[in-house]
Structure formats: C-alpha cells, structure tokens
Design a protein around this motif. Sequence first.
Motif, mmCIF file in Angstrom:
data_model
loop_
_atom_site.group_PDB
_atom_site.id
_atom_site.type_symbol
_atom_site.label_atom_id
_atom_site.label_comp_id
_atom_site.label_asym_id
_atom_site.label_seq_id
_atom_site.Cartn_x
_atom_site.Cartn_y
_atom_site.Cartn_z
ATOM 1 N N GLY A 231 67.916 48.834 -29.345
ATOM 2 C CA GLY A 231 68.493 49.547 -28.046
ATOM 3 C C GLY A 231 67.551 48.928 -26.981
ATOM 4 N N ARG A 232 66.697 48.392 -27.145
ATOM 5 C CA ARG A 232 65.780 47.487 -26.034
ATOM 6 C C ARG A 232 66.062 46.028 -25.642
ATOM 7 N NH1 ARG A 232 60.133 50.595 -27.245
ATOM 8 N NH2 ARG A 232 61.008 52.525 -27.710
ATOM 9 N N LEU A 233 66.935 45.506 -26.642
ATOM 10 C CA LEU A 233 66.944 43.964 -26.494
ATOM 11 C C LEU A 233 67.629 43.606 -25.090
ATOM 12 C CD1 LEU A 233 66.382 41.856 -28.285
ATOM 13 C CD2 LEU A 233 68.559 41.526 -28.959
ATOM 14 N N HIS A 234 68.291 44.383 -24.337
ATOM 15 C CA HIS A 234 68.640 44.093 -23.226
ATOM 16 C C HIS A 234 67.858 43.894 -22.012
ATOM 17 C CE1 HIS A 234 68.677 48.504 -22.884
ATOM 18 N NE2 HIS A 234 68.617 48.355 -21.819
ATOM 19 N N PRO A 251 67.141 26.637 -21.941
ATOM 20 C CA PRO A 251 66.727 27.781 -22.884
ATOM 21 C C PRO A 251 65.534 27.279 -23.585
ATOM 22 C CG PRO A 251 68.950 27.691 -22.699
ATOM 23 C CD PRO A 251 68.803 26.451 -22.057
ATOM 24 N N ALA A 252 64.754 28.084 -23.733
ATOM 25 C CA ALA A 252 63.349 28.063 -24.762
ATOM 26 C C ALA A 252 63.564 28.493 -26.259
ATOM 27 C CB ALA A 252 62.056 28.422 -24.040
ATOM 28 N N ASP A 253 64.416 29.648 -26.219
ATOM 29 C CA ASP A 253 64.511 30.226 -27.559
ATOM 30 C C ASP A 253 65.543 31.110 -27.661
ATOM 31 O OD1 ASP A 253 64.045 32.778 -26.541
ATOM 32 O OD2 ASP A 253 61.993 32.987 -27.559
ATOM 33 N N ASP A 254 66.238 31.449 -28.476
ATOM 34 C CA ASP A 254 67.479 32.642 -28.749
ATOM 35 C C ASP A 254 66.992 33.934 -28.885
ATOM 36 O OD1 ASP A 254 69.635 33.766 -29.324
ATOM 37 O OD2 ASP A 254 70.291 32.849 -31.185
ATOM 38 N N ARG A 255 67.391 34.806 -27.581
ATOM 39 C CA ARG A 255 66.759 35.947 -27.508
ATOM 40 C C ARG A 255 67.062 36.825 -28.929
ATOM 41 N NH1 ARG A 255 68.856 39.576 -22.446
ATOM 42 N NH2 ARG A 255 70.763 39.000 -23.118
ATOM 43 N N SER A 256 68.044 36.683 -29.357
ATOM 44 C CA SER A 256 68.241 37.549 -30.774
ATOM 45 C C SER A 256 67.293 37.305 -31.893
ATOM 46 C CB SER A 256 69.755 36.944 -31.511
ATOM 47 O OG SER A 256 69.584 35.686 -32.086
ATOM 48 N N ARG A 257 66.584 36.201 -31.538
ATOM 49 C CA ARG A 257 65.375 36.051 -32.955
ATOM 50 C C ARG A 257 64.097 37.143 -32.597
ATOM 51 N NH1 ARG A 257 61.036 31.570 -31.238
ATOM 52 N NH2 ARG A 257 59.833 32.633 -33.103
ATOM 53 N N TRP A 258 64.300 37.887 -31.451
ATOM 54 C CA TRP A 258 63.406 38.985 -31.261
ATOM 55 C C TRP A 258 63.885 40.308 -31.630
ATOM 56 C CZ3 TRP A 258 58.435 37.963 -29.701
ATOM 57 C CH2 TRP A 258 58.162 36.594 -29.380
ATOM 58 N N ALA A 259 64.953 40.347 -32.302
ATOM 59 C CA ALA A 259 65.731 41.563 -32.668
ATOM 60 C C ALA A 259 65.147 42.086 -34.002
ATOM 61 C CB ALA A 259 67.359 41.446 -32.863
ATOM 62 N N SER A 260 64.404 41.235 -34.852
ATOM 63 C CA SER A 260 63.915 41.641 -35.961
ATOM 64 C C SER A 260 62.526 41.050 -36.178
ATOM 65 C CB SER A 260 64.961 41.246 -37.164
ATOM 66 O OG SER A 260 64.992 39.656 -37.133
ATOM 67 N N PRO A 261 61.620 41.728 -37.127
ATOM 68 C CA PRO A 261 60.059 41.384 -37.093
ATOM 69 C C PRO A 261 59.994 39.880 -37.862
ATOM 70 C CG PRO A 261 60.669 43.577 -37.993
ATOM 71 C CD PRO A 261 61.993 42.974 -37.849
ATOM 72 N N PRO A 262 58.928 39.204 -37.157
ATOM 73 C CA PRO A 262 58.723 37.948 -37.524
ATOM 74 C C PRO A 262 58.318 37.676 -38.984
ATOM 75 C CG PRO A 262 57.207 38.584 -36.277
ATOM 76 C CD PRO A 262 58.061 39.736 -36.203
#
Length: 400
Positions: A231-234, A251-262
């Motif tokens: 809900g905060r990814l935007h 671009p340095a990374d894909d924003r979607s990679r931050w949607a789940s824990p590493p």
Amino acid sequence: MNQAKNLSPARLGRMRDVLGGHVARGDVPGLVALVARRGEVHVEALGTAETGGGAPIRRDTVFRIASVTKQITAAAAMTMVEECLLRLDDPVDDLLPELARPRVLAHPAAPLDDTVPAHRPITVRDLLTLRLGTGAVMAPPGATPIQRAMDEAGVAPRPGGQSLDPGIWLKRLGELPLVHQPGERWMYDTGMDVLGILMSRAAGRPLPDLLAERLFEPLGMTDTGFHVPAGRLHRLPFAYRPDPETGTLVPADDRSRWASPPVFPSGAGGPGLVSTADDLLAFCTMMLNRGRHRGERILSRPSVELMTTDQLTAGQKADNAVFFGGNSGWGLGVGVLTRRDDLAAVPGRFGWDGGTGTSVYTDPAEHLIGILLTQRAMTSPAPPPWHRDFWTCAYQAIDD
C-alpha cells in the motif's frame, strides 16, 4: 514550510534556490532536504519521482537509504550491549562459529594459501568499528587473489546487496582468510553485515524484527524497514545511476524488488533500509538527545557518547583517505568529524552517507540535524556537488 527562529529565513531560501538548481539541471530528479535545530524543522521537497516528470517528491516520500542503515544497526546493537546480550570485547566465536579461529593473509596481496593464524579472536567491537579484518579492498577490481575469491564466492561488498541467505554468506566468508589481523585496520562495510547476523542469533530474532522492536516502534518510525508494504510502494521513487559513458541517468533498480522482504537483510546497507525524512529525524533527535525520545530512554548517554567518539588510530585510517578526508574517523557504526576545516566539519558531528544518494548527520555542538535524501546513486565515497551544497547551505543558515 516552517520558519525556524534558529535559522535565517532568507538563508533557508538560498538553500531552496541552490538545491532547486540541481533539480532543474537534471543532476537529481528529486530530493528531500531537512534541517532541524532546537526543535525547529525546515523541509524542502523538490522535483519528481522519476526523470522527465511523474509524481512530485513529497516530504513523506520513501527513499532507499543504503549505508545510512549502519548507524541504525549500531544503535540497536548497543541496546543489546546494555542488556548484556552482547559484550563489546567478547569473541564472536560462540554465536558465529563460521568465524572462529580465522586465518590471515601473510600480506593483502598474498595467495590464499599464504596465511598465518589470527593473533586473537574477532570481537563484537571489531564488527562495530569495521576492524573485523576483511571488507572492501580498495584496489582495482580483481587486483588481488582475495578480491577475486570474494567476488567468486559472492561475499564481496556490492551496492546491490547480498543475494545469498545470511547463513550461507557467512559460511563462505569464513572459508576465506582475513586480509588483516582482527583489530588492525579499518575495512569498509562487511563488519556491519556480520554484526546484523550476530545480533539476530544473539536475540533469536530476525534482524528486521529486532530493529522494529528496539528502534522503529518506540521511535514511531512507521515508514522504515527492509521493504515497502504494497500500500506504500507508490511512495518509493525510481532510483537512478549515471551511465559511465554518457553521464545520462539510467534506472538503478526495479522498484518492485522492494515489495517483499530481502533474502539478506543488510545491517551494512547494501541495499539496506528504506525510510523517510521524518523517520530519520526521529532517530537523529533521539541520538542528539543522548538516547532519550519523548521522555523515554532508548539508549544510555554513555552508549551514545561511545558510539560517536572516534575509535581509530591514524594508521588505521591511512588506507582510507577517500572515506575520512583528513578530518574524520569512525566510532561504533558511525562516522565522526574530528577536525574543523569546512563550514559543516564541526568536531563531534556524526552520521554517514548512503550510496543511493543520501546523507544524514547530527551535530551536538550546533544542535543541528541535517538529512538529504535523493534517488541518484553516488559513484564515489567523495560527496557529489549537491551533497556539498546542501551541507554548506544548512550551516550558512545558522542565525546565532
């Protein structure tokens, strides 16, 4: 925008003009700059979440803070020292058997089988002071056998972070010799990742939960963590780096990679935590208040003082002039200014920069906190012009 009685309104306007110029020229797509002094807070949110437009950057934009993570990890570690879950000079062998009885290269460029025994065990203090004995080797890529071995094993410090499970990463790290004897030299980054694993094992809790329980929840840092809830990814802007040939931001990374824990929550910051200006302000204010937050004690005053005192000798800094610049050192998980040779170089000022384009420092002498968050990756430990201009503008605005 608050007008701070301890800061000159006209000179804060100069900050907006200078930083706005960097955004207008395309140096950075957007930024949040915050200066706080004696309870007054001034914030500038400029630019957009992506190159060429997009949503405007806002005060609550969530940024990748990279190595700014280190001071947060260190503060949490010190809460564990205060509870005697960790002891600074205890060997790490019991909790980290992978690093017990290490071998050390005969010299940094030696073949991997040319080693001697370590003079002593690795301690918790070694991790916090980055004197573990291994880390980033400041030489051209692949210049030494240990560099090549670390790259091949997947344990070398790298901006994108570690992709291995922490246990596997630590096992591979422990199979390689140290570059220096424990406690002998400062080497960047790796010690803080090892510290994160140590903390997790000592507490029997994953590092993300540990940081949340000990710092984020009591400080109200609701937007800080190792990933961004759906809900905060935007609110997470795109990240960029300059193309080495053209200088164009790519671009340095894909924003979607931050949607789940590493897979590997990095206590060092590769890639580390995400946070906001106000969450970081809460952390820095606690540190400025010598461990207190709204009447509650998070850390003891002696712990904060120890963390923010330079722990390095001149010899331990000798190979790292690009990090220390002749006017600073390293405490426990945090950089410390030691000599006044610039507007912002106030002895005792502490903090660190993040490779994703962030800079967060606290200055007890001036009662000042400065936070700069951008989405443009740094290409060197030396700060880029917009970082230097931010700190110049923050200190030239002091009005007493």
